[in-house]
Design a protein around this motif. Structure first.
Motif, PDB file in Angstrom:
ATOM      1  N   GLN A 133      50.080  33.889  34.256  1.00  8.76           N
ATOM      2  CA  GLN A 133      50.048  35.240  33.613  1.00  8.76           C
ATOM      3  C   GLN A 133      48.565  35.494  33.637  1.00  8.76           C
ATOM      4  N   ILE A 134      47.644  34.397  33.332  1.00  2.83           N
ATOM      5  CA  ILE A 134      46.169  34.582  33.339  1.00  2.83           C
ATOM      6  C   ILE A 134      45.754  35.092  34.830  1.00  2.83           C
ATOM      7  N   GLN A 135      46.356  34.295  35.700  1.00  5.88           N
ATOM      8  CA  GLN A 135      45.811  34.588  37.231  1.00  5.88           C
ATOM      9  C   GLN A 135      46.243  36.057  37.567  1.00  5.88           C
ATOM     10  N   LYS A 136      47.464  36.371  37.360  1.00  5.82           N
ATOM     11  CA  LYS A 136      47.952  37.819  37.571  1.00  5.82           C
ATOM     12  C   LYS A 136      46.984  38.910  37.221  1.00  5.82           C
ATOM     13  N   LYS A 137      46.341  38.936  36.196  1.00  4.11           N
ATOM     14  CA  LYS A 137      45.417  39.572  35.433  1.00  4.11           C
ATOM     15  C   LYS A 137      44.101  39.958  36.466  1.00  4.11           C
ATOM     16  N   SER A 138      43.995  39.044  37.455  1.00  8.37           N
ATOM     17  CA  SER A 138      42.687  39.323  38.442  1.00  8.37           C
ATOM     18  C   SER A 138      43.126  39.492  39.814  1.00  8.37           C
ATOM     19  N   LEU A 139      44.381  39.582  39.938  1.00  7.25           N
ATOM     20  CA  LEU A 139      44.938  39.452  41.450  1.00  7.25           C
ATOM     21  C   LEU A 139      44.402  40.747  42.222  1.00  7.25           C
ATOM     22  N   ASN A 140      44.358  41.950  41.562  1.00  6.88           N
ATOM     23  CA  ASN A 140      43.717  43.198  42.131  1.00  6.88           C
ATOM     24  C   ASN A 140      42.252  43.007  42.369  1.00  6.88           C
ATOM     25  N   ARG A 141      41.419  42.305  41.792  1.00  2.09           N
ATOM     26  CA  ARG A 141      40.257  42.197  42.030  1.00  2.09           C
ATOM     27  C   ARG A 141      39.870  41.144  43.009  1.00  2.09           C
ATOM     28  N   LEU A 142      40.564  40.364  43.462  1.00  2.00           N
ATOM     29  CA  LEU A 142      40.419  39.569  44.589  1.00  2.00           C
ATOM     30  C   LEU A 142      40.840  39.918  45.925  1.00  2.00           C
ATOM     31  N   VAL A 143      41.477  40.962  45.904  1.00  2.00           N
ATOM     32  CA  VAL A 143      41.837  41.645  47.153  1.00  2.00           C
ATOM     33  C   VAL A 143      40.508  41.890  47.918  1.00  2.00           C
ATOM     34  N   PHE A 155      35.866  31.923  49.850  1.00  2.00           N
ATOM     35  CA  PHE A 155      35.330  32.236  48.310  1.00  2.00           C
ATOM     36  C   PHE A 155      36.569  32.982  47.322  1.00  2.00           C
ATOM     37  N   LYS A 156      37.654  33.338  47.677  1.00  3.25           N
ATOM     38  CA  LYS A 156      38.639  33.866  46.943  1.00  3.25           C
ATOM     39  C   LYS A 156      39.151  32.589  46.114  1.00  3.25           C
ATOM     40  N   ILE A 157      39.520  31.467  47.195  1.00  2.00           N
ATOM     41  CA  ILE A 157      39.972  30.129  46.531  1.00  2.00           C
ATOM     42  C   ILE A 157      39.076  29.585  45.700  1.00  2.00           C
ATOM     43  N   VAL A 158      37.872  29.666  45.609  1.00  2.00           N
ATOM     44  CA  VAL A 158      36.827  29.221  44.874  1.00  2.00           C
ATOM     45  C   VAL A 158      37.179  29.869  43.425  1.00  2.00           C
ATOM     46  N   VAL A 159      37.031  31.209  43.459  1.00  2.00           N
ATOM     47  CA  VAL A 159      37.244  31.987  42.265  1.00  2.00           C
ATOM     48  C   VAL A 159      38.570  31.415  41.534  1.00  2.00           C
ATOM     49  N   GLU A 160      39.523  31.321  42.371  1.00  3.25           N
ATOM     50  CA  GLU A 160      41.105  31.257  41.915  1.00  3.25           C
ATOM     51  C   GLU A 160      40.942  29.685  41.216  1.00  3.25           C
ATOM     52  N   LYS A 161      40.009  28.853  41.719  1.00  2.00           N
ATOM     53  CA  LYS A 161      39.816  27.542  41.240  1.00  2.00           C
ATOM     54  C   LYS A 161      39.145  27.631  40.020  1.00  2.00           C
ATOM     55  N   LEU A 162      38.124  28.435  39.793  1.00  5.47           N
ATOM     56  CA  LEU A 162      37.425  28.754  38.756  1.00  5.47           C
ATOM     57  C   LEU A 162      38.285  29.173  37.651  1.00  5.47           C
ATOM     58  N   GLY A 204      32.286  40.877  50.161  1.00 10.30           N
ATOM     59  CA  GLY A 204      33.335  39.860  49.621  1.00 10.30           C
ATOM     60  C   GLY A 204      32.739  38.661  49.483  1.00 10.30           C
ATOM     61  N   PHE A 205      31.798  38.312  48.991  1.00  8.30           N
ATOM     62  CA  PHE A 205      31.197  36.997  48.511  1.00  8.30           C
ATOM     63  C   PHE A 205      30.651  37.013  47.200  1.00  8.30           C
ATOM     64  N   ALA A 206      31.021  38.054  46.123  1.00 10.16           N
ATOM     65  CA  ALA A 206      30.595  38.031  44.833  1.00 10.16           C
ATOM     66  C   ALA A 206      31.720  38.344  43.736  1.00 10.16           C
ATOM     67  N   ALA A 207      31.650  37.962  42.777  1.00  7.01           N
ATOM     68  CA  ALA A 207      32.735  38.699  41.646  1.00  7.01           C
ATOM     69  C   ALA A 207      32.199  38.406  40.450  1.00  7.01           C
ATOM     70  N   ASP A 208      32.380  39.528  39.598  1.00  3.64           N
ATOM     71  CA  ASP A 208      32.164  39.225  38.045  1.00  3.64           C
ATOM     72  C   ASP A 208      33.375  38.917  37.231  1.00  3.64           C
ATOM     73  N   PHE A 209      32.908  38.190  36.115  1.00  4.78           N
ATOM     74  CA  PHE A 209      34.049  37.783  35.181  1.00  4.78           C
ATOM     75  C   PHE A 209      33.582  38.234  33.748  1.00  4.78           C
ATOM     76  N   ALA A 210      34.816  38.289  32.824  1.00  7.23           N
ATOM     77  CA  ALA A 210      34.909  38.459  31.600  1.00  7.23           C
ATOM     78  C   ALA A 210      35.653  37.628  30.798  1.00  7.23           C
ATOM     79  N   LEU A 211      35.486  37.199  29.361  1.00 11.41           N
ATOM     80  CA  LEU A 211      36.277  36.380  28.769  1.00 11.41           C
ATOM     81  C   LEU A 211      37.328  37.355  28.372  1.00 11.41           C
ATOM     82  N   LEU A 212      38.696  36.630  28.268  1.00 11.58           N
ATOM     83  CA  LEU A 212      39.889  37.432  27.862  1.00 11.58           C
ATOM     84  C   LEU A 212      40.151  36.854  26.426  1.00 11.58           C
TER      85      LEU A 212
END
Length: 260
Positions: A8-18, A24-31, A83-91
């Motif tokens: 459920q947590i992973q699904k919240k980020s799916l659109n932003r990983l496209v 890099f996407k694999i690394v972010v998913e692992k994070l 496609g080599f950067a991403a921003d995050f926030a706490l849920l």
């Protein structure tokens, strides 16, 4: 606190990983996965941006716009554009609201949740914008493989060898996670909490002779980054854990990898 599964947590980020680079996407998913295992839930709020989207962000806070500035990069000058950067926030605990509070500690382990995310990000080889000198970007993570935005604009990309190195790092961490049981992971996390609490207690000027070997073993296991300035109770606990064989877990994992 609303209980959410990792899926459920992973699904919240799916659109932003496209559109992110596949590795890099694999690394972010692992994070996201590793933070969840630590009791910290994150979502990706920004991923790939077009040049036009970047220019719109750059305009914020400039030319009469009274909003705060959020970036110093125009279109084509941000790693988000390639496609080599991403921003995050706490849920947050309600499972819906996000926060950029770097001091928040929802999992109550005496460590700010933000710091735990950054710690995991660095373990995965990510660069954190909070370490930048001229313009600190606290939610920003990137992996550029030594390439500049000028290189990216010119069409350069990481070599397959560089990508394979990152994939090998991910696989190594995956092996470590799989070898440790849930009980072992919980024990290490509890130990880390206790270490933090004890390091702020009454400190001795030097390591007692009777605790020296235990501290050496704890450092080798990755539990301590330094042994100085601990309290009497701290050294007593480390010695007891060492005698119980707790610090041999990491050594066993290392040997397993050498044998396979």
């Amino acid at each position: 606190m609303v209980q959410l599964t990792l899926e459920q947590i992973q699904k919240k980020s799916l659109n932003r990983l496209v559109g992110l680079n596949p590795v890099f996407k694999i690394v972010v998913e692992k994070l996201i996965e590793r933070c969840y295992a630590r009791g910290v839930r994150i979502v990706i709020t920004q991923g790939l941006r077009t040049y036009a989207e970047q220019d719109a962000l750059y305009a914020q806070g400039r030319n009469g716009d009274k909003r705060p500035k959020v970036t110093k990069a125009r279109g084509g000058y941000s790693n988000h554009n390639f496609g080599f950067a991403a921003d995050f926030a706490l849920l947050l605990r309600d499972g819906r609201t996000v926060s950029w509070d770097t001091l928040r500690d929802d999992d109550k382990d005496s460590l700010p949740d933000w710091s735990e995310v950054v710690e995991e990000a660095k373990r995965l080889g990510l660069e954190w914008g909070g370490n930048w000198r001229s313009f600190k970007d606290m939610p920003h993570l990137q992996m550029t493989f030594g390439l500049s935005t000028a290189d990216f604009r010119a069409g350069k990309r990481p070599t397959q060898s560089q990508l394979n190195t990152i994939l090998a790092k991910i696989n190594s961490l995956k092996m470590e996670d799989e070898h440790m049981t849930a009980e072992e992971k919980a024990a290490f996390k509890a130990l880390q909490k206790r270490v933090i609490a004890l390091e702020s207690a009454n400190k001795l000027t030097k390591v007692p002779a009777w605790a020296e070997q235990a501290c050496i073993n704890a450092k080798a296991a990755g539990v301590l980054d330094m042994a100085n300035d601990g309290s009497y109770d701290f050294y007593r606990m480390i010695t007891l854990l060492d005698r119980a064989g707790v610090f041999k877990i990491r050594e066993a994992l290392h040997n397993d990898r050498l044998e396979t």
